[in-house]
Design a protein around this motif. Sequence first.
Motif, PDB file in Angstrom:
ATOM      1  N   GLY A  83     -17.779  -0.335  16.067  1.00  0.00           N
ATOM      2  CA  GLY A  83     -17.279  -1.202  15.004  1.00  0.00           C
ATOM      3  C   GLY A  83     -16.057  -1.176  14.678  1.00  0.00           C
ATOM      4  O   GLY A  83     -15.601  -1.710  13.441  1.00  0.00           O
ATOM      5  N   ARG A  84     -14.962  -0.818  15.911  1.00  0.00           N
ATOM      6  CA  ARG A  84     -13.945  -1.169  15.600  1.00  0.00           C
ATOM      7  C   ARG A  84     -13.748  -2.149  16.656  1.00  0.00           C
ATOM      8  O   ARG A  84     -14.531  -2.559  18.074  1.00  0.00           O
ATOM      9  N   LYS A  85     -12.656  -2.550  16.332  1.00  0.00           N
ATOM     10  CA  LYS A  85     -11.929  -3.569  17.731  1.00  0.00           C
ATOM     11  C   LYS A  85     -11.795  -3.862  19.017  1.00  0.00           C
ATOM     12  O   LYS A  85     -11.069  -1.976  19.014  1.00  0.00           O
ATOM     13  N   TYR A  86     -11.800  -3.808  20.265  1.00  0.00           N
ATOM     14  CA  TYR A  86     -11.899  -3.587  21.166  1.00  0.00           C
ATOM     15  C   TYR A  86     -11.749  -4.890  22.013  1.00  0.00           C
ATOM     16  O   TYR A  86     -11.542  -5.741  21.940  1.00  0.00           O
ATOM     17  N   MET A  87     -10.199  -4.841  22.924  1.00  0.00           N
ATOM     18  CA  MET A  87      -9.324  -5.758  23.636  1.00  0.00           C
ATOM     19  C   MET A  87      -8.968  -5.798  24.665  1.00  0.00           C
ATOM     20  O   MET A  87      -8.219  -4.754  25.257  1.00  0.00           O
TER      21      MET A  87
END
Length: 413
Positions: A187-191
Amino acid sequence: MNPSSSPSTDAHPNNSNSVSRRDFLWRTSALASAAAFGLQQTVHAQQKPIQGFEKTADDPTASKGWQPISDRKIRVGIVGYGVCQFGAAFGFQNHPNVEIVAVSDLLPDRCTNLAKACRCAKTYPSLEELVKDDKIEAVFVATDAPSHVKHCVEVLKHGKHVASAVPAAFGSLEEADQLFHAVKDSGRKYMMFETSCFHEDLYAMRQLYNAGALGKLLYSEGEYYHYMEEPIASYNEWRVGLPPQWYPTHSNAYYNCITGGSFTEVSCVGTPSLVKHLMPSNNRYKNSFGTEVALFRTSEGGTSRMAVSWDTPGSGGEMGRVRGQKGSYYGKYEGLEKTLPDLKRPPLPPGVSPGSHGGSHGYLMNEFVTAILQDRKPLVDIVMALNLTVPGIIAHQSALKDGELLKIAQYKI
């Protein structure tokens, strides 16, 4: 949605529309022989900065029109300060919405220098220790490429957002799937910080495509030429003999980061190299290819030629061009549309420099920070990151099979 199972080696199921292996290989070879177009001169690292890190001309208008969207400061940890010094290169330390809480590098002297560059007092001896710090909300992973998946997964396990240098995964389809599920479940951001996606030309292409000014892309090409008679220094020498298509994102961006689409099939030709470290007996990968040129079928039904090369002396860099049903772009737009969208990259916060790699660094960092502040998907999210990376892994497999046409796993959420 889960990624598809391991790619099949079957031919395209629609025989009437498929390309024979012989024709596919012939077209690949013919396209590969096309002359390279205008790039920046490359030289040995000891004479000039590493390719891509040449100083970009300052843009006095880079911050014009910038408006803050929040007064919140995201608490960031940064890991990795190797030969490219990526940990400080993207300018987190200069962003008004960032507080760098701590930094880490396995080598104490590098860790000290990273802390100085980031104006941060707190250090940790490893990523594994840094991620235990409850004050940290997000981590930038600038470590060696073979460790990207392991390190990003560790960050996600501790409930933190994560950004990573390229590639997302290193030569392993299993690790690519592991990263996909870790991001999806967290549920976290990944980039992934793919530099080509914020080059001025690629940004303009993306704006044109999204506005419909290019139409469906019938043909696209990307090239990443980086002559390495001697490999760049690297942790555990991971760059020595690196298969070119294991580092494919700078070129593949000239389709994926324009359209948001993917590659579905590939035939790749690898050329044995005369460079010493690219001979099988001299590298851990048993790799003999210094140049790999891949011909992809796209999710739009078009064709992309994507080349990566370490052993062709001459000009080098990251570049590409596209041709669509309604228009084309090679240095400028030529097409049917008369009213075009704004092609200038968005403003950066005051004090944040565009940086190197075509002036992309500051834009990538700002995109990650802004995505967290706005609670939205970042541009190069896990789907785009893997659709940039995995086709190169399959392309190298194709090259090892004399250009056999192989299917490519598709990632979607």
